[in-house]
Write a protein that holds these residues in place. Structure first.
Motif, PDB file in Angstrom:
ATOM      1  N   VAL A  11       0.836  -1.202   0.000  1.00 28.22           N
ATOM      2  CA  VAL A  11       0.000   0.000   0.000  1.00 28.22           C
ATOM      3  C   VAL A  11       0.872   1.254   0.000  1.00 28.22           C
ATOM      4  N   ILE A  12       1.893   1.264   0.847  1.00 31.13           N
ATOM      5  CA  ILE A  12       2.803   2.414   0.902  1.00 31.13           C
ATOM      6  C   ILE A  12       3.462   2.633  -0.451  1.00 31.13           C
ATOM      7  N   ALA A  13       3.900   1.543  -1.084  1.00 28.73           N
ATOM      8  CA  ALA A  13       4.527   1.644  -2.400  1.00 28.73           C
ATOM      9  C   ALA A  13       3.546   2.197  -3.434  1.00 28.73           C
ATOM     10  N   ALA A  14       2.288   1.745  -3.368  1.00 37.53           N
ATOM     11  CA  ALA A  14       1.270   2.212  -4.311  1.00 37.53           C
ATOM     12  C   ALA A  14       0.998   3.701  -4.114  1.00 37.53           C
ATOM     13  N   LEU A  15       0.952   4.150  -2.868  1.00 42.97           N
ATOM     14  CA  LEU A  15       0.736   5.569  -2.584  1.00 42.97           C
ATOM     15  C   LEU A  15       1.905   6.411  -3.082  1.00 42.97           C
ATOM     16  N   GLN A  16       3.112   5.874  -2.946  1.00 45.70           N
ATOM     17  CA  GLN A  16       4.298   6.601  -3.406  1.00 45.70           C
ATOM     18  C   GLN A  16       4.318   6.764  -4.925  1.00 45.70           C
ATOM     19  N   TRP A  17       3.713   5.825  -5.636  1.00 44.60           N
ATOM     20  CA  TRP A  17       3.698   5.874  -7.098  1.00 44.60           C
ATOM     21  C   TRP A  17       2.596   6.773  -7.644  1.00 44.60           C
ATOM     22  N   GLU A  18       1.673   7.221  -6.781  1.00 47.25           N
ATOM     23  CA  GLU A  18       0.581   8.077  -7.234  1.00 47.25           C
ATOM     24  C   GLU A  18       1.050   9.532  -7.233  1.00 47.25           C
ATOM     25  N   SER A  52      -8.873   5.034  -3.251  1.00 46.42           N
ATOM     26  CA  SER A  52      -8.983   4.237  -4.475  1.00 46.42           C
ATOM     27  C   SER A  52      -7.686   3.503  -4.795  1.00 46.42           C
ATOM     28  N   VAL A  53      -6.540   4.154  -4.546  1.00 45.70           N
ATOM     29  CA  VAL A  53      -5.242   3.500  -4.775  1.00 45.70           C
ATOM     30  C   VAL A  53      -5.082   2.302  -3.851  1.00 45.70           C
ATOM     31  N   THR A  54      -5.473   2.463  -2.602  1.00 44.55           N
ATOM     32  CA  THR A  54      -5.351   1.379  -1.619  1.00 44.55           C
ATOM     33  C   THR A  54      -6.228   0.193  -1.989  1.00 44.55           C
TER      34      THR A  54
END
Length: 216
Positions: A11-18, A52-54
């Protein structure tokens, strides 16, 4: 099945990519696959984007959003300016029946009320408001009140699922009670589940969708 620690990392990685988000502003905690997001952001749209990213991260079962919106002084428009911006946004969007929608703004909190014929009109009104500067929260109380046909709704959903290449599941049960649609079954991802739910929302007359689809 991934561990809570692995889900947290993903999740942290996905947030960083947004690109819209600053991941350092958002805390992520995971318990039994349920993700809790906390922290502060300066725009309401970022709060929704974090959610939504999460949800797109594999093995996330549910998301609790405890993020607050704190507007910076330079973007802290008064309620009159926000209201005018909403009126302008509605006027320039042909999908929104602006005469059917009542807007209330109080300290940056926006309430939308009224009645429209289609769910997409309700969603379009929300989308037009959520990205405006100074908006802290949006309460979408617009009602959808067309006639509903059980046969037509089921047919619409099944056809939408059949023509969408991203929906692989054929294990979805559709139950209709009044204007409420309940979806049950399994999907291979959060994206697939979301596409199926959107197909239900796009059916004429639907005012409530209960999504009980499991992601596996």
């Amino acid at each position: 099945m991934k561990s809570d620690q692995k889900i947290q990392q993903d999740v942290i990685a996905a947030l960083q990519w947004e690109p819209v988000l600053n991941a350092a502003e958002i805390g992520v905690a995971v318990t039994d696959g349920v993700v809790t997001l906390s922290g502060h952001v300066d725009q309401y749209i970022k709060k929704g984007k974090a959610e939504s990213v999460t949800k797109r991260v594999k093995n996330v079962k549910a998301v609790a959003v405890n993020i607050s919106v704190e507007i910076s002084s330079k973007d802290n428009n008064n309620d009159t300016e926000i209201g005018q911006a909403i009126v302008d946004a509605f006027r320039w969007n042909s999908l929104i029946p602006q005469n059917n929608i009542i807007v209330k703004v109080e300290n940056g909190y926006v309430t939308l009320e009224g009645r429209v014929e289609w769910q997409y009109q309700k969603q379009e009104a929300y989308n037009a408001v959520k990205s405006l500067l100074g908006v802290k929260e949006v309460y979408n109380l617009i009602s959808v009140k067309p006639a509903i046909s059980k046969t037509l709704v089921k047919d619409q959903i099944k056809k939408a699922m059949a023509r969408n290449a991203d929906i692989k599941s054929n294990k979805i049960d559709i139950d209709i009670s009044g204007r409420k649609v309940t979806l049950k079954g399994t999907a291979g991802s959060w994206q697939e589940r979301s596409l199926i739910e959107n197909a239900a929302w796009c059916s004429p007359g639907v005012t409530t969708v209960i999504d009980e689809i499991e992601v596996r």
